[in-house]
Design a protein around this motif. Structure first.
Motif, mmCIF file in Angstrom:
data_model
loop_
_atom_site.group_PDB
_atom_site.id
_atom_site.type_symbol
_atom_site.label_atom_id
_atom_site.label_comp_id
_atom_site.label_asym_id
_atom_site.label_seq_id
_atom_site.Cartn_x
_atom_site.Cartn_y
_atom_site.Cartn_z
ATOM 1 N N GLN A 80 0.856 -1.268 -0.177
ATOM 2 C CA GLN A 80 0.017 -0.033 0.240
ATOM 3 C C GLN A 80 0.803 1.448 0.110
ATOM 4 O O GLN A 80 0.827 2.165 -0.590
ATOM 5 N N LYS A 81 1.847 1.273 0.794
ATOM 6 C CA LYS A 81 2.823 2.451 0.861
ATOM 7 C C LYS A 81 3.558 2.429 -0.449
ATOM 8 O O LYS A 81 3.794 3.697 -1.122
ATOM 9 N N PHE A 82 3.811 1.254 -0.999
ATOM 10 C CA PHE A 82 4.655 1.497 -2.384
ATOM 11 C C PHE A 82 3.614 2.378 -3.274
ATOM 12 O O PHE A 82 4.033 3.299 -4.077
ATOM 13 N N ILE A 83 2.571 1.962 -3.464
ATOM 14 C CA ILE A 83 1.298 2.233 -4.438
ATOM 15 C C ILE A 83 1.092 3.873 -4.305
ATOM 16 O O ILE A 83 1.137 4.480 -4.923
ATOM 17 N N GLN A 84 1.145 4.001 -2.954
ATOM 18 C CA GLN A 84 0.809 5.584 -2.426
ATOM 19 C C GLN A 84 1.919 6.538 -2.895
ATOM 20 O O GLN A 84 1.538 7.525 -3.376
ATOM 21 N N ALA A 85 3.116 6.002 -2.758
ATOM 22 C CA ALA A 85 4.390 6.695 -3.182
ATOM 23 C C ALA A 85 4.265 7.042 -4.848
ATOM 24 O O ALA A 85 4.718 8.004 -5.264
ATOM 25 N N HIS A 86 3.926 5.789 -5.420
ATOM 26 C CA HIS A 86 3.653 5.841 -6.866
ATOM 27 C C HIS A 86 2.736 7.010 -7.304
ATOM 28 O O HIS A 86 3.120 7.857 -8.299
ATOM 29 N N ARG A 87 1.609 7.088 -6.354
ATOM 30 C CA ARG A 87 0.699 8.318 -6.778
ATOM 31 C C ARG A 87 1.229 9.432 -6.452
ATOM 32 O O ARG A 87 0.817 10.518 -7.135
ATOM 33 N N GLU A 88 1.593 9.648 -5.257
ATOM 34 C CA GLU A 88 2.082 10.714 -4.885
ATOM 35 C C GLU A 88 3.141 11.547 -5.521
ATOM 36 O O GLU A 88 3.318 12.863 -5.827
ATOM 37 N N ILE A 93 5.931 4.936 -13.593
ATOM 38 C CA ILE A 93 6.486 3.472 -13.167
ATOM 39 C C ILE A 93 7.090 4.070 -11.853
ATOM 40 O O ILE A 93 7.983 5.105 -11.966
ATOM 41 N N ALA A 94 7.028 3.168 -10.842
ATOM 42 C CA ALA A 94 7.739 3.135 -9.718
ATOM 43 C C ALA A 94 8.556 1.851 -9.463
ATOM 44 O O ALA A 94 7.884 0.759 -9.795
ATOM 45 N N VAL A 95 9.718 1.904 -8.941
ATOM 46 C CA VAL A 95 10.662 0.900 -9.279
ATOM 47 C C VAL A 95 10.859 0.797 -7.482
ATOM 48 O O VAL A 95 11.768 1.518 -7.092
ATOM 49 N N ALA A 96 10.874 -0.582 -6.973
ATOM 50 C CA ALA A 96 11.324 -0.721 -5.660
ATOM 51 C C ALA A 96 13.044 -0.783 -5.587
ATOM 52 O O ALA A 96 13.504 -1.640 -6.547
ATOM 53 N N ALA A 97 13.696 -0.070 -4.715
ATOM 54 C CA ALA A 97 15.081 -0.183 -4.693
ATOM 55 C C ALA A 97 15.497 -0.510 -3.346
ATOM 56 O O ALA A 97 14.986 0.039 -2.409
ATOM 57 N N LEU A 98 16.538 -1.191 -3.493
ATOM 58 C CA LEU A 98 17.396 -1.586 -2.230
ATOM 59 C C LEU A 98 18.687 -0.772 -2.054
ATOM 60 O O LEU A 98 19.290 -1.074 -2.908
ATOM 61 N N PRO A 99 18.868 -0.249 -0.678
ATOM 62 C CA PRO A 99 20.071 0.481 -0.667
ATOM 63 C C PRO A 99 21.336 -0.591 -0.538
ATOM 64 O O PRO A 99 20.926 -1.248 0.359
ATOM 65 N N MET A 100 22.549 -0.499 -0.829
ATOM 66 C CA MET A 100 23.329 -1.225 -0.539
ATOM 67 C C MET A 100 24.811 -0.831 -0.633
ATOM 68 O O MET A 100 25.183 0.275 -1.273
ATOM 69 N N ASP A 101 25.732 -1.718 0.089
ATOM 70 C CA ASP A 101 27.064 -1.052 -0.049
ATOM 71 C C ASP A 101 27.813 -1.283 -1.082
ATOM 72 O O ASP A 101 27.276 -2.206 -2.219
ATOM 73 N N LEU A 194 9.676 8.855 -19.850
ATOM 74 C CA LEU A 194 8.594 8.503 -18.824
ATOM 75 C C LEU A 194 9.186 8.879 -17.408
ATOM 76 O O LEU A 194 10.225 8.706 -17.205
ATOM 77 N N ARG A 195 8.281 9.191 -16.597
ATOM 78 C CA ARG A 195 8.624 9.412 -15.163
ATOM 79 C C ARG A 195 8.695 8.238 -14.292
ATOM 80 O O ARG A 195 7.659 7.452 -14.109
ATOM 81 N N VAL A 196 10.032 7.468 -14.357
ATOM 82 C CA VAL A 196 10.274 6.353 -13.396
ATOM 83 C C VAL A 196 10.908 6.757 -12.222
ATOM 84 O O VAL A 196 12.025 7.086 -12.100
ATOM 85 N N GLN A 197 10.332 6.243 -11.153
ATOM 86 C CA GLN A 197 10.508 6.808 -9.811
ATOM 87 C C GLN A 197 11.173 5.688 -8.934
ATOM 88 O O GLN A 197 10.464 4.460 -8.941
ATOM 89 N N ALA A 198 12.164 6.170 -8.174
ATOM 90 C CA ALA A 198 12.635 4.898 -6.992
ATOM 91 C C ALA A 198 11.886 5.299 -5.888
ATOM 92 O O ALA A 198 11.555 6.299 -5.416
ATOM 93 N N TYR A 199 11.405 3.967 -5.392
ATOM 94 C CA TYR A 199 10.832 3.601 -3.918
ATOM 95 C C TYR A 199 11.780 3.006 -3.064
ATOM 96 O O TYR A 199 12.350 1.806 -3.554
ATOM 97 N N LEU A 200 12.365 3.428 -2.255
ATOM 98 C CA LEU A 200 13.264 2.876 -1.055
ATOM 99 C C LEU A 200 12.531 1.829 -0.383
ATOM 100 O O LEU A 200 11.722 2.238 0.520
ATOM 101 N N TYR A 201 13.204 0.737 -0.329
ATOM 102 C CA TYR A 201 12.524 -0.377 0.764
ATOM 103 C C TYR A 201 14.082 -0.788 1.532
ATOM 104 O O TYR A 201 14.891 -1.320 0.878
ATOM 105 N N ASP A 202 14.027 -0.491 2.673
ATOM 106 C CA ASP A 202 15.063 -0.640 3.571
ATOM 107 C C ASP A 202 14.844 -1.677 4.594
ATOM 108 O O ASP A 202 14.577 -1.497 5.712
ATOM 109 N N GLY A 203 15.076 -2.867 4.197
ATOM 110 C CA GLY A 203 14.582 -4.010 4.997
ATOM 111 C C GLY A 203 15.287 -5.288 4.519
ATOM 112 O O GLY A 203 15.929 -5.350 3.775
ATOM 113 N N TYR A 204 14.889 -6.506 4.996
ATOM 114 C CA TYR A 204 15.413 -7.797 4.554
ATOM 115 C C TYR A 204 14.765 -8.064 3.221
ATOM 116 O O TYR A 204 13.818 -7.949 3.107
#
Length: 293
Positions: A80-88, A93-101, A194-204
């Motif tokens: 729900q938060k992912f789709i909310q960020a896409h709309r806001e 397109i919104a792409v889930a992104a994982l932060p890494m070293d 096109l507007r392709v947005q990154a959405y941060l997922y910081d978890g396992y």
């Protein structure tokens, strides 16, 4: 669904047949098998092609977005938060992104973003200079400054939200021959503006597409004091097929740092740092270590 489809269908119908229709009785799981037709004589050629071949069916549903997920990942995300960020962010397109070293980053498809979190560049498993050129400031996506210093790269998780009309246009008109979302459709959408947005997922999050990764992910749940991934989250349970087996019976056994499935009988043995699957019988004198059974 074109590989081992019989066992997959059996599992899905048993696990998710009746208990998923909680939300206004609208929830359901339907398996769309790969098929050949006079218009399209080929089986699924990739992720995007699989969606394209069933677009006629998806068009019938009165929805605003499509959420594209991978089948061999282990993680827990609130979509729900992912789709909310896409709309806001008014994204196409919104792409889930994982932060890494830096150490892990070379094994993934990385992305570069602008100040608004919009994706401007993709690089597949970059190294050296190319890797350093794709560093990003992850505070833009909501990481705190300290973690942003440790994790200066973002990798695509292969999870996407598409606006419905954008999906139809990309697969039908812009890229009618593209077979894959990650390597063809998403970079292509960025190139045509096109507007392709990154959405941060910081978890396992773990991709368990290989036997080694599957083994490591399973043993990761035995870690102490905190396992890599926990199934004991009341707010976000993970369901599977109910088998109604009796609880496991342990008779004078030495069991440490392990997870034991249901329906097991374990007698006079030693089990350390292992995951023992359901219905296992382990008898006198057995020693099991660092194993996934």
């Amino acid at each position: 669904t074109q590989f081992n489809s019989a066992s997959l269908n059996r599992h899905l119908s048993r696990a998710y047949g009746n208990n998923i229709a909680g939300y206004k009785n609208e929830g359901f799981v339907e398996v769309l098998a790969a098929q050949q037709s006079p218009e399209n004589p080929n089986w699924f050629q990739g992720t995007a092609d699989a969606v394209r071949q069933y677009m006629w069916l998806f068009e019938e549903h009165n929805v605003m977005e499509f959420l594209i997920l991978a089948g061999d990942h282990l993680y827990r995300m609130d979509y729900q938060k992912f789709i909310q960020a896409h709309r806001e962010t008014d994204a196409d397109i919104a792409v889930a992104a994982l932060p890494m070293d830096e150490q892990r980053a070379t094994a993934f498809g990385l992305m570069k973003i602008d100040d608004e979190g919009r994706i401007v560049e993709f690089a597949e498993k970059p190294k050296g200079e190319k890797l350093r050129s794709i560093m990003v400031d992850t505070t833009i996506l909501g990481l705190d400054p300290e973690r942003a210093m440790e994790l200066p790269y973002i990798a695509s998780m292969g999870i996407y939200v598409f606006s419905k009309d954008v999906m139809l246009r990309l697969l039908g008109e812009n890229f009618p021959a593209a077979n894959d979302f990650g390597s063809e459709v998403i970079p292509g959408a960025t190139e045509i503006g096109l507007r392709v947005q990154a959405y941060l997922y910081d978890g396992y999050w773990e991709d368990i597409g290989t036997i080694e990764a599957f083994y490591n992910a399973n043993l990761g749940i035995t870690k102490k004091p905190v396992p890599d991934f926990s199934f004991y989250d009341r707010s976000a349970p993970i369901y599977t097929q109910p088998r109604y087996l009796p609880p496991s019976k342990v008779l004078d056994a030495d069991v440490t740092d392990s997870v034991i499935g249901e329906g097991c009988v374990i007698k006079h043995c030693t089990i350390n740092h292992s995951v023992v699957g359901l219905r296992s019988c382990i008898s006198e004198g057995a020693v099991i270590e660092d194993s996934l059974l």
